[in-house]
Design a protein around this motif. Structure first.
Motif, PDB file in Angstrom:
ATOM      1  N   VAL A  11       0.854  -1.194   0.000  1.00  8.88           N
ATOM      2  CA  VAL A  11       0.000   0.000   0.000  1.00  8.88           C
ATOM      3  C   VAL A  11       0.886   1.238   0.000  1.00  8.88           C
ATOM      4  O   VAL A  11       1.703   1.433   0.907  1.00  8.88           O
ATOM      5  CB  VAL A  11      -0.929   0.018   1.232  1.00  8.88           C
ATOM      6  N   LYS A  12       0.725   2.058  -1.023  1.00  6.91           N
ATOM      7  CA  LYS A  12       1.504   3.284  -1.120  1.00  6.91           C
ATOM      8  C   LYS A  12       0.582   4.489  -0.963  1.00  6.91           C
ATOM      9  O   LYS A  12      -0.514   4.513  -1.522  1.00  6.91           O
ATOM     10  CB  LYS A  12       2.247   3.358  -2.456  1.00  6.91           C
ATOM     11  N   VAL A  90      -8.126   4.901   2.881  1.00  2.38           N
ATOM     12  CA  VAL A  90      -8.857   5.577   3.955  1.00  2.38           C
ATOM     13  C   VAL A  90      -8.454   4.959   5.293  1.00  2.38           C
ATOM     14  O   VAL A  90      -8.583   3.749   5.502  1.00  2.38           O
ATOM     15  CB  VAL A  90     -10.381   5.488   3.748  1.00  2.38           C
ATOM     16  N   ALA A  91      -7.940   5.811   6.158  1.00  2.00           N
ATOM     17  CA  ALA A  91      -7.566   5.391   7.512  1.00  2.00           C
ATOM     18  C   ALA A  91      -8.575   5.926   8.503  1.00  2.00           C
ATOM     19  O   ALA A  91      -9.138   7.014   8.312  1.00  2.00           O
ATOM     20  CB  ALA A  91      -6.175   5.930   7.856  1.00  2.00           C
ATOM     21  N   THR A  92      -8.814   5.180   9.554  1.00  3.29           N
ATOM     22  CA  THR A  92      -9.577   5.711  10.677  1.00  3.29           C
ATOM     23  C   THR A  92      -9.032   5.067  11.956  1.00  3.29           C
ATOM     24  O   THR A  92      -8.096   4.272  11.922  1.00  3.29           O
ATOM     25  CB  THR A  92     -11.094   5.527  10.486  1.00  3.29           C
ATOM     26  N   LYS A  93      -9.594   5.455  13.089  1.00  2.00           N
ATOM     27  CA  LYS A  93      -8.987   5.086  14.369  1.00  2.00           C
ATOM     28  C   LYS A  93     -10.052   4.770  15.407  1.00  2.00           C
ATOM     29  O   LYS A  93     -11.192   5.221  15.302  1.00  2.00           O
ATOM     30  CB  LYS A  93      -8.115   6.237  14.899  1.00  2.00           C
ATOM     31  N   ASP A 127      -8.781   0.553   5.248  1.00  2.00           N
ATOM     32  CA  ASP A 127      -7.441   0.321   4.711  1.00  2.00           C
ATOM     33  C   ASP A 127      -6.379   0.334   5.799  1.00  2.00           C
ATOM     34  O   ASP A 127      -5.443  -0.469   5.779  1.00  2.00           O
ATOM     35  CB  ASP A 127      -7.100   1.376   3.656  1.00  2.00           C
ATOM     36  N   LEU A 128      -6.508   1.279   6.728  1.00  2.23           N
ATOM     37  CA  LEU A 128      -5.507   1.441   7.798  1.00  2.23           C
ATOM     38  C   LEU A 128      -6.254   1.802   9.070  1.00  2.23           C
ATOM     39  O   LEU A 128      -6.865   2.868   9.149  1.00  2.23           O
ATOM     40  CB  LEU A 128      -4.505   2.534   7.411  1.00  2.23           C
ATOM     41  N   ARG A 160      -7.361  -3.807   6.613  1.00  2.00           N
ATOM     42  CA  ARG A 160      -6.276  -4.194   5.702  1.00  2.00           C
ATOM     43  C   ARG A 160      -4.919  -4.089   6.393  1.00  2.00           C
ATOM     44  O   ARG A 160      -4.129  -5.019   6.374  1.00  2.00           O
ATOM     45  CB  ARG A 160      -6.324  -3.300   4.473  1.00  2.00           C
ATOM     46  N   LEU A 161      -4.625  -2.930   7.004  1.00  4.38           N
ATOM     47  CA  LEU A 161      -3.369  -2.707   7.699  1.00  4.38           C
ATOM     48  C   LEU A 161      -3.637  -2.140   9.084  1.00  4.38           C
ATOM     49  O   LEU A 161      -4.603  -1.396   9.286  1.00  4.38           O
ATOM     50  CB  LEU A 161      -2.485  -1.717   6.929  1.00  4.38           C
TER      51      LEU A 161
END
Length: 326
Positions: A11-12, A90-93, A127-128, A160-161
């Protein structure tokens, strides 16, 4: 736009990526202000369109940004622009919004928030997915079970990550060997690069565990843009986390101003010039994957994008360090 990998994954992410905290607006959690002044969704849409047109492929969100508001807004904006969310990273937390749980890292709460974030983002996977801080309870009692829950979400295809955000080296050192994240996240800017500068303990930790760094606040929340006047320091509304920050008081702004004048004399006096220097300074540090400046509108988005292609020489980097810390 250049792209860099997250950890050892395929993933870049774009070197200039966008943070979504501002999109949550004014907000409180457990009585504490943790938001920003409210934004206009049409202005956010214009900003994200500018980002996509410039090659930005990574947007960093969290369940606590407006307690879901920022996640839902990002999904709506993608729909308005007619693009597929899954074409972007798309990242979230999870971690700062506890809901009704005694602690946000209880496994059941992690699972609930993951499912809610998927609904908010209109996606079938994240994704993250980050643990948003390094407090896993007294003596880290929740760490092992929280990490196992995150691993299960990966196995189920919902994540994903994995990522780990924290605010001290000690918290990273405790969590990283157990969580095994691809990406770490914390603040990093030219006024405080303690996590990412060459030889930093966290850089050694990232090298050992094959992590890369996602830098929030690369502009020091606008302080590196010379946008504040010490004779008229900014005021912030209740619910804005900056309201009681000493960094925005007249004395701190006045102390920073002559240092920024040195940068302006060398690199240019426009806001875009200062933005480019601040972001590229962090991108030049070891193991940094990207910076994630925030934005409120198209003007600020384009200011963030001014950093694209403006790399700094070793002499430039030394000048910035001397100007701000010498």
């Amino acid at each position: 736009m250049n792209y860099r990998p997250l950890g050892t994954s395929d993933v870049k992410v774009s070197e200039i990526s966008f943070g979504c905290w501002t999109m949550g607006g004014l907000n409180w959690v457990n009585g504490n202000a943790n938001g920003w002044a409210n934004v206009d969704e049409d202005e956010i849409t214009a900003g994200i369109k500018a980002a996509l047109d410039a090659g930005v492929n990574h947007f960093d969100n969290a369940d606590v940004y407006g307690n879901g508001r920022a996640e839902r807004m990002l999904a709506r904006v993608f729909d308005k622009l007619g693009v597929r969310s899954t074409d972007y990273v798309v990242a979230t937390k999870v971690g700062h919004f506890p809901g009704t749980a005694a602690h946000a890292y209880e496994p059941a709460h992690i699972r609930h928030q993951c499912e809610q974030s998927l609904l908010n983002l209109k996606r079938d996977h994240i994704d993250l997915y980050y643990f948003h801080h390094g407090d896993f309870g007294k003596d880290g009692a929740l760490l092992e079970d929280a990490a196992a829950t995150m691993d299960a979400l990966v196995q189920e295809g919902k994540v994903r990550l994995k990522g780990q955000s924290a605010y001290s080296f000690q918290d990273f050192a405790r969590a990283v060997p157990v969580v095994r994240p691809a990406a770490l996240q914390s603040w990093a800017h030219a006024l405080d690069d303690q996590f990412v500068r060459p030889g930093a303990p966290l850089v050694d930790l990232m090298e050992k565990h094959d992590c890369t760094f996602v830098a929030f606040s690369p502009l020091a929340q606008g302080r590196l843009l010379d946008k504040y006047d010490p004779t008229k320091p900014p005021t912030f509304e209740p619910g804005d986390h900056r309201q009681n920050s000493k960094a925005f008081e007249a004395e701190a702004i006045a102390a920073l101003k002559p240092k920024l004048e040195k940068l302006k004399a060398r690199f240019g006096a426009a806001t875009e010039d200062l933005s480019a220097v601040a972001q590229q300074y962090i991108l030049a540090q070891p193991r940094v994957a990207c910076v994630i400046p925030g934005f409120r509108n198209e003007r600020q988005a384009r200011c963030n994008l001014a950093a694209v292609g403006r790399e700094l020489s070793e002499q430039d980097l030394a000048f910035v360090r001397e100007a701000l810390h010498g």
